[in-house]
Structure formats: structure tokens, C-alpha cells
Design a protein around this motif. Structure first.
Motif, PDB file in Angstrom:
ATOM      1  N   THR A 174       2.524  -2.412  -3.171  1.00 23.67           N
ATOM      2  CA  THR A 174       2.993  -1.036  -3.085  1.00 23.67           C
ATOM      3  C   THR A 174       1.833  -0.051  -3.012  1.00 23.67           C
ATOM      4  OG1 THR A 174       4.517   0.565  -4.107  1.00 23.67           O
ATOM      5  CG2 THR A 174       3.117  -0.708  -5.591  1.00 23.67           C
ATOM      6  N   PHE A 175       0.631  -0.550  -2.649  1.00 20.86           N
ATOM      7  CA  PHE A 175      -0.541   0.309  -2.534  1.00 20.86           C
ATOM      8  C   PHE A 175      -0.290   1.338  -1.429  1.00 20.86           C
ATOM      9  CE2 PHE A 175      -5.466   0.271  -2.257  1.00 20.86           C
ATOM     10  CZ  PHE A 175      -5.548   1.152  -3.327  1.00 20.86           C
ATOM     11  N   PHE A 176      -0.461   2.614  -1.744  1.00 19.68           N
ATOM     12  CA  PHE A 176      -0.113   3.712  -0.850  1.00 19.68           C
ATOM     13  C   PHE A 176       1.355   3.594  -0.442  1.00 19.68           C
ATOM     14  CE2 PHE A 176      -4.675   3.737  -0.731  1.00 19.68           C
ATOM     15  CZ  PHE A 176      -4.971   5.097  -0.765  1.00 19.68           C
ATOM     16  N   GLY A 177       2.173   3.438  -1.448  1.00 16.23           N
ATOM     17  CA  GLY A 177       3.617   3.385  -1.275  1.00 16.23           C
ATOM     18  C   GLY A 177       4.279   3.848  -2.561  1.00 16.23           C
ATOM     19  N   HIS A 178       5.548   3.521  -2.726  1.00 16.48           N
ATOM     20  CA  HIS A 178       6.290   4.001  -3.899  1.00 16.48           C
ATOM     21  C   HIS A 178       7.566   3.176  -4.041  1.00 16.48           C
ATOM     22  CE1 HIS A 178       7.367   6.375  -0.295  1.00 16.48           C
ATOM     23  NE2 HIS A 178       8.605   6.119  -0.698  1.00 16.48           N
ATOM     24  N   GLY A 179       8.319   3.479  -5.090  1.00 20.90           N
ATOM     25  CA  GLY A 179       9.634   2.879  -5.259  1.00 20.90           C
ATOM     26  C   GLY A 179       9.655   1.536  -5.953  1.00 20.90           C
ATOM     27  N   GLN A 180       8.494   0.994  -6.344  1.00 16.50           N
ATOM     28  CA  GLN A 180       8.451  -0.331  -6.948  1.00 16.50           C
ATOM     29  C   GLN A 180       8.009  -0.303  -8.413  1.00 16.50           C
ATOM     30  OE1 GLN A 180       9.514  -2.771  -4.942  1.00 16.50           O
ATOM     31  NE2 GLN A 180       9.559  -1.492  -3.124  1.00 16.50           N
ATOM     32  N   ASP A 181       7.889   0.884  -8.989  1.00 17.64           N
ATOM     33  CA  ASP A 181       7.461   0.991 -10.388  1.00 17.64           C
ATOM     34  C   ASP A 181       7.742   2.407 -10.867  1.00 17.64           C
ATOM     35  OD1 ASP A 181       5.075   2.812 -10.023  1.00 17.64           O
ATOM     36  OD2 ASP A 181       4.389   1.136  -8.799  1.00 17.64           O
ATOM     37  N   LEU A 182       7.429   2.649 -12.136  1.00 17.86           N
ATOM     38  CA  LEU A 182       7.573   3.989 -12.728  1.00 17.86           C
ATOM     39  C   LEU A 182       6.271   4.428 -13.383  1.00 17.86           C
ATOM     40  CD1 LEU A 182      11.133   3.634 -14.303  1.00 17.86           C
ATOM     41  CD2 LEU A 182      10.533   5.050 -12.327  1.00 17.86           C
ATOM     42  N   PHE A 183       5.146   4.038 -12.791  1.00 10.79           N
ATOM     43  CA  PHE A 183       3.868   4.552 -13.273  1.00 10.79           C
ATOM     44  C   PHE A 183       3.815   6.059 -13.046  1.00 10.79           C
ATOM     45  CE2 PHE A 183       2.430   0.109 -12.189  1.00 10.79           C
ATOM     46  CZ  PHE A 183       2.279  -0.288 -13.512  1.00 10.79           C
ATOM     47  N   LEU A 184       3.039   6.752 -13.865  1.00 11.43           N
ATOM     48  CA  LEU A 184       2.987   8.207 -13.784  1.00 11.43           C
ATOM     49  C   LEU A 184       2.578   8.697 -12.392  1.00 11.43           C
ATOM     50  CD1 LEU A 184       1.498   9.161 -17.258  1.00 11.43           C
ATOM     51  CD2 LEU A 184       3.781   9.699 -16.385  1.00 11.43           C
ATOM     52  N   GLU A 185       1.678   7.985 -11.713  1.00 10.26           N
ATOM     53  CA  GLU A 185       1.277   8.451 -10.388  1.00 10.26           C
ATOM     54  C   GLU A 185       2.427   8.362  -9.389  1.00 10.26           C
ATOM     55  OE1 GLU A 185      -1.748   6.226  -8.441  1.00 10.26           O
ATOM     56  OE2 GLU A 185      -0.997   4.274  -9.085  1.00 10.26           O
ATOM     57  N   ASN A 186       3.448   7.600  -9.731  1.00  9.43           N
ATOM     58  CA  ASN A 186       4.621   7.446  -8.866  1.00  9.43           C
ATOM     59  C   ASN A 186       5.727   8.431  -9.212  1.00  9.43           C
ATOM     60  OD1 ASN A 186       6.144   6.273  -6.824  1.00  9.43           O
ATOM     61  ND2 ASN A 186       6.217   4.251  -7.750  1.00  9.43           N
ATOM     62  N   ILE A 187       5.738   8.949 -10.439  1.00  2.71           N
ATOM     63  CA  ILE A 187       6.830   9.818 -10.869  1.00  2.71           C
ATOM     64  C   ILE A 187       6.380  11.231 -11.217  1.00  2.71           C
ATOM     65  CG2 ILE A 187       8.239   7.904 -11.685  1.00  2.71           C
ATOM     66  CD1 ILE A 187       7.353   8.587 -14.554  1.00  2.71           C
ATOM     67  N   SER A 188       5.063  11.467 -11.305  1.00  2.00           N
ATOM     68  CA  SER A 188       4.559  12.803 -11.615  1.00  2.00           C
ATOM     69  C   SER A 188       4.426  13.600 -10.319  1.00  2.00           C
ATOM     70  CB  SER A 188       3.212  12.712 -12.319  1.00  2.00           C
ATOM     71  OG  SER A 188       2.687  14.002 -12.572  1.00  2.00           O
TER      72      SER A 188
END
Length: 563
Positions: A235-249
Motif C-alpha cells: 500500500t506504499f503511496f496508496g490507502h485503504g489497507q490500514d488505519l495508521f495516522l498518515e492514512n487517516i489524518s
């Protein structure tokens, strides 16, 4: 809404002069998190004020089967655009978001009166800006209240900024070419926003309009998160596969009419909070049970509590209070389809204290909270985790549960056996209400309840009902139910389905609806009988139609969702 705009971009790389200018006359919510990590569920969170799992549209696979679409229209009666339209406000959407229409099998219609959707175009941004200017002109001429949802897809991947925009980056950071392309697209959208803002000012709408700027999710750029520990997906330079802060902030900027000053709030806010905030702004009452809370108590300086964060995405549930975040690899909301065939693996927990580990790269891992009792983890950590998890029972009322009640009646000899089986996922027992003459055993995919008449001879009331409550985890298949008398299966006439205690003899299509319990549990019977019923708010069909038309596949491929 600016798709994929991370929360740490504005003011950091020299590519957001218009957004920085805007922030100087708006409320800036510096700790804003979205409750879902890809566009469709996140957009529905905006428009319903509810967590993604509380509406029928799955957030696991891309297609929206017709049963999900139908269930959304039956249960979600007041999505924000529809509610505002019903109250005399013109609602218009312009943008690239294929998930806010049900025409291509990817989403649902959330109730816009007018919708200009450009996901079919390769170069959509110029058309979105052009149409936005036309819409703004129509608003100024109509002189009526309006709700305008402008949804830029850039800087969503694939990152293809126009010539010259990468050169606007001002940073000493050594960065990947993909990040330069991403920031180039941010610079491009920032310039497009300046065009839209100028039009609002020229048409006399700037000072009497509330403007909200946010994003549907961030983007994963830390190498340590390149392979999602939750889905195993790159999911490098992507999204939707985790809830890390860089993905949800993501950013949240709100400018009220005639506002000329800025205030920065560090309070935790969530995307579920936007729906009730808009309603309070308009003096409207909510008409459905929502999860969000208005942001006005924060703006007025009245809020003293810390808002709980809860998020959901593929294979992941996450909760956070303050600096403590607990993420779980979870199969709770999986759907059979393109990405999953029914296997359930180890559901690992990941605990982070982001005050000490802001990039979330040094988790404390464990398989079950109970194992902390004898682990090397400190007692204060155990207390934190239990506190986090105990405060989040948000989806429990919606879970589908099955109850087996065994009524032995006048059964006097041998073994009476009730069996429930599934072929996907696993059975999890939730509650047992059994007497000493019953035995329960279960494997991952089969539950067995035994009544031994030899043990029941001393019981005065042999018809005392005994119940076992279970769930199918994940809820992706309907179990089969069987009743045996001394190892011989007896007829369906001895199986009562649902609260009306129906006999499902001869049923071949959508038989699971017979098992629903709209009026509660059936009465116990005084005969050899097994009664089964299904409860919970997310009762559903279990047959998915995942075939997408060519246009939908092309849209997903063009936007980098599929290869």
C-alpha cells in the motif's frame, strides 16, 4: 473534498499558498481524523454522520451489490444532501467520485438534486473547475440557499501533475519521485481552488457562505507501512489497507460567513462530526441516530472531554483516546468477493503511544488482550488497552446473531442433537443458557448441542428450553441447521424458523429471511423441536453480484484501484 490530501501537507512544502491564505481566516482543526480510509466509506461517513459499518454498503470490496443499494435506500433515509434538499436547499455535486451515484455499480445515490460526475474522464480536473464556475454563477443568480459539494480527485494516484507544478515544491527533504508527483498535484489543486474562490468573491457569495475544506483520507508514504500488516497488501503511496495516522489524518478548515480571523484547535475531531456540524449551522435537528457530535462546542470553547476515535477499513478496526491507539487486524466486516474467499487468520493487536512513536513504527504486538496478564507489558499499558477497548462497543447492536433453542419435549430415550454448520468463516459462541443435561461442542465451522435423556430423567420439567447464541464470523454466509434423533436426521417440521416459528419446508430462495425475529423470540414448544431465529440490525442476504461493467472497471483502473 480534496481526495488523498494528507494532514501534514498544508504549509509544509510550498505547494499550498491558497490553502494557507484560506486558513488565516478560518477555524483550523489540527487533529482531524477520518473514520474510514478509502473514498466510498469515507464519503458515506460524511453524508450520514455514522460509522461505515452502520450503513449497508460494504467497505471491503468495490462493487455494490443490488441488495446493499436497496438496503441503503431503505435504512439511510436522511443522508445530508437528501435532507437539505427536503428543506429547500439546492444541492449540487461537481467532481470525480464514482461512489456517490448508483449508475455504475460502484456506489449509491446520496440524494443530490444535480450531480456532475467526471470519473469517466482521464483529465477530469479542468472540467470540474469549469463546471464549478458555471454552478457558482447559477447560485449567484438564483439567490437561494445552496449546498455545493466540490470533489477534486487529484492528488489521488496515479500522480500526473501538469507541467511546471513539481517545480513549486520548496523543501530540503530527500523524497521519492512519487512524492514529488503527489505534491505537484497538490500544487495544481491549490491553484484550481484559487480560481473557485475568486469566482465566489466576484459573484458576491464569499462573505455569506460557509466553506469546509477537508479530505476523505490521507496517503501511506512511510516505508515501514509499505506492506500493510493488516491485509498483507503493498500500500506504499496508496490507502485503504490500514488505519495508521498518515492514512487517516487529513486537514479540516472551516470558514464561516464574514469570518476574518483564524483559530487553531488541537482537539481531536472526526469526520463523523461534520454532518451534525452542518445541521447545527443551519439550525436543523437530526432525524436519525448518528455517531458524530457537532464541532460547535469546540468552537465555542465549551468542550472539556477528549473525543474517542473509532475507525474501520479493510481488515482493520482502530480506536484511539489521546495519544493511545489500538489497531486490530480484524475480519469483522469482510465480504466475499474480489479480495477474499472466506479464510480467517490471526487477528493481531498493535498498540501505539503516538507521543513517543508519532510515525507508528514501533508497535507492541499481541494476539489477545487476555495474554497481557502474563506478559512483559507493564500494568499501566494493560490498563490503557482495556480502557480503550472497553469504550468501543459501537457496532455490537448491529451484529447478526443466531439463537438455537432445543426443546426436548417428550423425548425420553437416547440423544437429541442440534447442529449448525457454515462453509465460510467460523462460528463463535456468544451466550449459553443451558441445563446440566446439555452438552455443547464446536469446531471452527460446526456447532453441536446435545440433549442426553439419561441425564434429564431426574429433571421435573423435561421441556425446559435451552438456548445457545452464536455469530458467524465474519457474517458472510447463512448457516445450515439440522436436528438429529439418535443420529438420524428428522424432518424440517421439527425446525421452527424466526419469531413466528415457521417451518421452512420447500423454501429454496432467500430462505434466511424466514429466520428473522422482528417481534422477538418465539414461544418455547412442548414437543421435540429445534427453534432458530436471527436477530441484529444488519441482517442481510448472502449472495453477492460482483460482476462490474466495463465502464466501472475502467474507472477503477484509471484511478489506480485495480491493476
Amino acid at each position: 473534498m480534496i481526495d488523498s490530501l494528507r494532514g501534514d501537507v498544508i504549509g509544509r512544502y510550498g505547494v499550498t499558498p491558497e490553502l494557507e491564505k484560506f486558513s488565516k481566516t478560518s477555524y483550523v482543526f489540527a487533529n482531524h481524523l477520518v473514520n474510514a480510509a478509502w473514498t466510498r466509506p469515507s464519503t458515506l461517513v460524511f453524508f450520514t454522520g455514522k460509522y461505515a459499518s452502520r450503513n449497508p454498503v460494504n467497505f471491503w470490496d468495490y462493487p455494490t451489490p443490488q441488495n446493499e443499494v436497496t438496503a441503503f435506500y431503505e435504512s439511510e433515509l436522511f443522508p445530508l444532501p437528501k435532507l437539505l434538499s427536503q428543506n429547500g436547499i439546492d444541492t449540487v455535486m461537481v467532481g470525480n467520485n464514482p461512489f456517490v451515484t448508483d449508475k455504475n455499480g460502484l456506489g449509491v445515490n446520496v440524494g443530490f438534486q444535480i450531480l456532475h460526475e467526471y470519473s469517466h474522464l482521464s483529465n477530469d480536473t479542468p472540467q470540474i473547475t469549469k463546471k464549478s464556475l458555471e454552478v457558482i454563477t447559477s447560485f449567484s443568480e438564483a439567490k437561494k440557499p445552496f449546498f455545493f459539494f466540490l470533489n477534486f480527485n487529484d492528488p489521488h494516484k496515479p500522480y500526473t501533475p501538469p507541467s511546471g507544478f513539481r517545480e513549486r515544491i520548496k523543501s530540503d527533504e530527500i523524497m521519492e519521485e512519487r512524492k514529488r508527483d503527489y505534491l505537484g498535484e497538490v500544487a495544481y489543486i491549490d491553484q484550481e481552488l484559487s480560481v473557485v474562490f475568486d469566482a465566489l468573491k466576484k459573484k458576491g457569495l464569499w462573505d455569506n457562505t460557509c466553506i469546509i475544506i477537508t479530505a476523505d483520507h490521507g496517503e501511506v508514504m512511510h516505508p515501514e507501512h509499505a506492506i500493510s500488516p493488516f491485509t498483507g497488501t503493498n500500500t506504499f503511496f496508496g490507502h485503504g489497507q490500514d488505519l495508521f495516522l498518515e492514512n487517516i489524518s487529513v486537514p479540516l478548515l472551516i470558514k464561516f460567513p464574514n469570518q476574518t480571523t483564524s483559530t487553531i484547535f488541537k482537539n481531536r475531531t472526526r469526520s463523523i462530526d461534520l454532518y451534525p456540524t452542518v445541521l447545527e449551522l443551519l439550525g436543523m435537528q437530526k432525524k436519525s441516530d448518528i455517531d458524530g457530535e457537532s464541532l460547535f462546542p469546540i468552537i465555542r470553547g465549551e468542550e472539556t472531554k477528549k473525543r474517542l476515535y473509532y475507525g474501520e477499513t479493510r481488515s482493520t478496526q482502530g480506536i484511539g483516546i489521546g495519544d493511545d491507539f489500538l489497531l486490530q487486524r480484524s475480519y469483522r466486516f469482510h465480504e466475499l468477493g474480489r479480495f477474499w474467499e472466506g479464510g480467517v487468520g490471526r487477528e493481531t493487536f498493535y498498540f501505539y503511544d503516538v507521543s513517543k512513536d508519532p510515525e507508528q513504527i514501533h508497535p507492541i504486538r499481541f494476539l489477545d488482550i487476555s495474554e497481557i496478564k502474563n506478559s512483559e507489558l507493564a500494568n499501566d499499558l494493560k490498563t490503557k488497552i482495556e480502557s480503550l477497548w472497553s469504550r468501543i462497543r459501537l457496532t455490537e447492536p448491529n451484529l447478526t446473531r443466531y439463537t438455537i433453542r432445543l426443546n426436548p419435549g417428550r423425548f425420553n430415550q437416547g440423544i437429541l442433537k442440534a447442529v449448525a454448520r457454515v462453509n465460510v468463516g467460523r462460528i463463535r459462541i456468544l451466550k449459553k443458557n443451558i441445563s446440566s443435561c446439555l452438552e455443547i461442542s464446536h469446531s471452527e465451522r460446526e456447532l453441536t448441542v446435545l440433549w442426553n435423556s439419561d441425564k434429564s430423567k431426574q429433571l421435573e420439567n423435561k421441556t425446559k428450553d435451552s438456548e445457545v447464541v452464536f455469530e458467524v464470523y465474519p457474517d458472510v454466509t447463512f448457516p445450515s441447521f439440522h436436528l438429529f434423533q439418535n443420529d438420524l436426521e428428522i424432518t424440517n417440521g421439527n425446525l421452527g424458523a424466526g419469531s413466528f416459528d415457521l417451518t421452512p419446508v420447500g423454501c429454496r430462495l432467500n430462505c434466511e429471511t424466514l429466520y428473522d425475529s422482528p417481534i422477538g423470540a418465539p414461544r418455547p414448544t412442548n414437543e421435540i423441536r429445534m427453534q432458530v431465529w436471527r436477530s441484529g440490525n444488519n441482517k442481510k442476504e448472502y449472495v453477492r453480484s460482483d460482476k462490474l461493467e466495463t465502464d466501472a472497471v475502467n474507472i477503477l483502473r484509471k484511478q489506480g484501484y485495480i491493476q
